[in-house]
Write an enzyme that holds these catalytic residues in place. Structure first.
Site, PDB file in Angstrom:
ATOM      1  CB  CYS A   1       2.062   1.441  58.636  1.00 37.08           C
ATOM      2  SG  CYS A   1       0.680   2.214  57.791  1.00 37.08           S
ATOM      3  CG  HIS A   2       2.708  -1.297  52.803  1.00 36.51           C
ATOM      4  ND1 HIS A   2       2.063  -2.360  52.217  1.00 36.51           N
ATOM      5  CD2 HIS A   2       3.550  -0.812  51.868  1.00 36.51           C
ATOM      6  CE1 HIS A   2       2.520  -2.488  50.964  1.00 36.51           C
ATOM      7  NE2 HIS A   2       3.419  -1.564  50.738  1.00 36.51           N
TER       8      HIS A   2
END
Length: 107
Positions: free
Chosen positions: A65-66
Site C-alpha cells: 500500500c502507500h
C-alpha cells in the site's frame, strides 16, 4: 498475531530472483495509476473480501500500500482467511520509491 514484514530492498532482490512472486497492491485505483511496482496486481483493500477467490492461498504473496498500514490490514485478513505465505511491504510504495526505484513517484 504478527505479520511477516519485508523491506523494500529485500523485495527488490526477491523480485530479481523470483520473477513470479505475487505482488498484491491494495491501494485505490488512482494511487495505483500514479505509482506502482511493475507487475503488481491491484485489488483495493475494501474489495478483498469479495475478490478472495481471485487469489491463490498456496502462492507466496507480498502486499503493498502507500505506507504499510492498509497492506498490514489486508495481510491480517488474508492470514485469517487461510493464506499461509503472506508478507507486508514495510513502508509501502513510499519506501520502494525512496529505497529502490526513484522513477516511482512519491505522494
Amino acid at each position: 498475531m504478527s505479520i511477516k514484514q519485508i523491506s523494500a530492498t529485500e523485495l527488490k532482490t526477491r523480485i530479481q530472483h523470483e520473477p513470479h512472486l505475487f505482488l498484491l497492491d491494495v491501494r485505490e485505483p488512482n494511487e495505483f495509476q500514479y505509482a506502482r511496482i511493475e507487475n503488481s496486481v491491484l485489488i483495493p483493500l475494501n474489495q478483498i473480501p469479495q475478490r478472495l477467490g481471485e487469489l491463490n492461498p498456496q502462492r507466496e504473496m507480498v502486499v503493498i500500500c502507500h505506507h504499510g498500514m492498509r497492506s498490514s490490514q489486508a495481510c491480517m485478513y488474508l492470514v485469517n482467511s487461510g493464506f499461509k505465505n503472506v508478507s507486508n511491504l514495510a513502508g509501502g510504495i513510499d519506501a520502494w520509491s525512496s529505497d529502490c526505484d526513484s522513477s516511482v513517484p512519491r505522494y
